[in-house]
Design a protein around this motif. Structure first.
Motif, short mmCIF file in Angstrom:
data_model
loop_
_atom_site.label_atom_id
_atom_site.label_comp_id
_atom_site.label_asym_id
_atom_site.label_seq_id
_atom_site.Cartn_x
_atom_site.Cartn_y
_atom_site.Cartn_z
N SER A 74 1.00 -1.20 0.25
CA SER A 74 -0.30 -0.49 -0.16
C SER A 74 0.84 1.20 0.06
O SER A 74 2.28 1.61 0.91
CB SER A 74 -0.67 0.22 1.27
N GLY A 75 0.15 2.17 -0.75
CA GLY A 75 1.47 3.56 -0.96
C GLY A 75 2.28 3.58 -1.73
O GLY A 75 3.04 4.84 -1.91
N ARG A 76 2.22 2.27 -2.44
CA ARG A 76 2.75 2.19 -3.47
C ARG A 76 3.33 1.94 -4.68
O ARG A 76 2.00 1.40 -5.15
CB ARG A 76 4.42 0.76 -3.01
N ILE A 77 3.25 2.37 -6.10
CA ILE A 77 3.13 2.18 -6.99
C ILE A 77 4.49 1.40 -7.61
O ILE A 77 5.50 2.28 -7.76
CB ILE A 77 2.90 3.57 -8.49
N TYR A 78 4.42 0.11 -8.46
CA TYR A 78 5.40 -0.43 -9.11
C TYR A 78 6.28 0.70 -10.62
O TYR A 78 5.32 0.62 -11.67
CB TYR A 78 4.76 -0.99 -9.70
N THR A 84 11.59 -1.33 -8.97
CA THR A 84 10.76 -1.83 -7.84
C THR A 84 9.49 -1.08 -7.36
O THR A 84 9.45 0.20 -8.81
CB THR A 84 11.98 -1.05 -7.07
N PRO A 85 8.59 -1.40 -6.28
CA PRO A 85 7.90 -0.34 -5.86
C PRO A 85 7.94 0.82 -5.12
O PRO A 85 8.87 1.12 -4.46
CB PRO A 85 7.04 -1.06 -5.18
N GLN A 86 7.35 2.02 -6.05
CA GLN A 86 8.46 3.04 -5.46
C GLN A 86 6.98 3.81 -5.00
O GLN A 86 5.92 3.66 -4.17
CB GLN A 86 8.39 3.85 -6.57
N GLY A 107 1.44 8.75 -9.88
CA GLY A 107 2.29 9.73 -9.63
C GLY A 107 3.24 9.27 -10.06
O GLY A 107 4.29 9.41 -11.40
N ILE A 108 4.25 10.32 -9.56
CA ILE A 108 5.84 10.26 -9.66
C ILE A 108 6.98 9.45 -9.51
O ILE A 108 6.71 9.82 -8.08
CB ILE A 108 5.85 11.80 -10.77
N CYS A 109 7.76 9.16 -10.17
CA CYS A 109 8.53 7.64 -9.21
C CYS A 109 9.84 9.20 -9.11
O CYS A 109 10.09 9.81 -9.73
CB CYS A 109 9.21 7.45 -11.04
N GLY A 113 11.32 10.19 -12.22
CA GLY A 113 11.13 11.51 -12.26
C GLY A 113 9.81 10.49 -13.43
O GLY A 113 8.97 11.35 -14.11
N ARG A 114 9.89 9.40 -13.85
CA ARG A 114 8.63 9.10 -15.07
C ARG A 114 7.49 8.77 -13.80
O ARG A 114 7.66 8.85 -12.81
CB ARG A 114 9.04 7.48 -15.48
N MET A 115 5.94 8.86 -14.86
CA MET A 115 5.00 8.60 -14.20
C MET A 115 4.78 7.48 -14.06
O MET A 115 5.27 6.16 -14.94
CB MET A 115 3.61 9.47 -15.37
N ILE A 116 4.23 7.11 -13.13
CA ILE A 116 3.73 5.38 -12.64
C ILE A 116 2.77 5.52 -12.45
O ILE A 116 1.64 6.39 -12.17
CB ILE A 116 4.92 4.96 -12.03
N TYR A 117 1.92 4.19 -12.44
CA TYR A 117 0.48 4.04 -12.82
C TYR A 117 0.52 2.89 -11.83
O TYR A 117 1.55 1.58 -12.47
CB TYR A 117 0.22 3.75 -14.62
N ARG A 118 -0.18 2.55 -11.50
CA ARG A 118 -1.25 1.17 -11.27
C ARG A 118 -3.06 1.67 -11.44
O ARG A 118 -3.69 2.45 -10.85
CB ARG A 118 -0.84 0.21 -9.39
N ARG A 119 -3.66 0.30 -11.68
CA ARG A 119 -4.63 0.20 -11.69
C ARG A 119 -4.90 -0.40 -10.29
O ARG A 119 -5.03 -0.55 -9.31
CB ARG A 119 -5.03 -1.02 -12.55
#
Ligand SMILES: [Zn+2]
Length: 161
Positions: A74-78, A84-86, A107-109, A113-119
């Motif tokens: 929770s609170g992380r996006i791969y 790695t989950p960030q 969010g932003i890694c 600095g890339r956009m990261i997503y999770r469903r």
């Protein structure tokens, strides 16, 4: 006793173990042990067949246990590039809601600095948001409506027949 959760302390810190020995120690199949190596259990460099030190085994199994207690991180996006989950930068994320039960968290890694997503399921956002500051954006039927004006000229000709 066969346990589903191997006790990391079964491994002696200063011993080295072969795949077979690890399997016997934790009562798991050799293929499971090989999977552990693929998942990050540190092998001793240059040893054939593959061997691992007891302390590496302990570390790996303890880490795995800790992860199992934090379901889906929770609170992380791969982050794919970072593998790695960030935790998104500034602990901020946006939940893009595409329907009542579908959407994604972006969010932003902080590392690349890339956009990261999770469903995510927006109704269950509480289980994945962790301590993130989440803002919600509704992607609704409104977007579909905006296509109408340009259609008018063509349909006007059709009406005359
Ligand atoms: Zn990244």
């Amino acid at each position: 006793m066969g346990t589903r959760h191997p006790n990391p302390k079964s491994a002696k810190i200063h011993r080295t173990y072969s795949v077979e020995e690890i399997g016997r120690l934790f009562r798991v199949h050799k293929n499971t042990v090989r999977a552990w190596f693929r998942q990050g259990l540190k092998a001793i460099d240059g040893k054939r067949p593959t061997m691992a030190r007891g302390d590496a085994i302990r570390e790996f199994l303890s880490e795995r246990r800790a992860q199992a207690k934090r379901p889906s991180g929770s609170g992380r996006i791969y982050c794919l590039p970072c593998r790695t989950p960030q935790v998104p930068a500034l602990k901020m994320a946006e939940c893009i809601v595409t329907s009542d039960t579908t959407g994604f968290l972006q969010g932003i890694c902080p590392d690349c600095g890339r956009m990261i997503y999770r469903r995510v399921n927006p109704q269950k956002i509480g289980t994945v948001r962790g301590d993130l500051d989440v803002t919600f954006t509704q992607l609704g039927p409104r977007i579909v409506d905006t296509t109408e004006p340009s259609v008018n000229c063509d349909s006007g000709q059709g009406d005359q027949q």
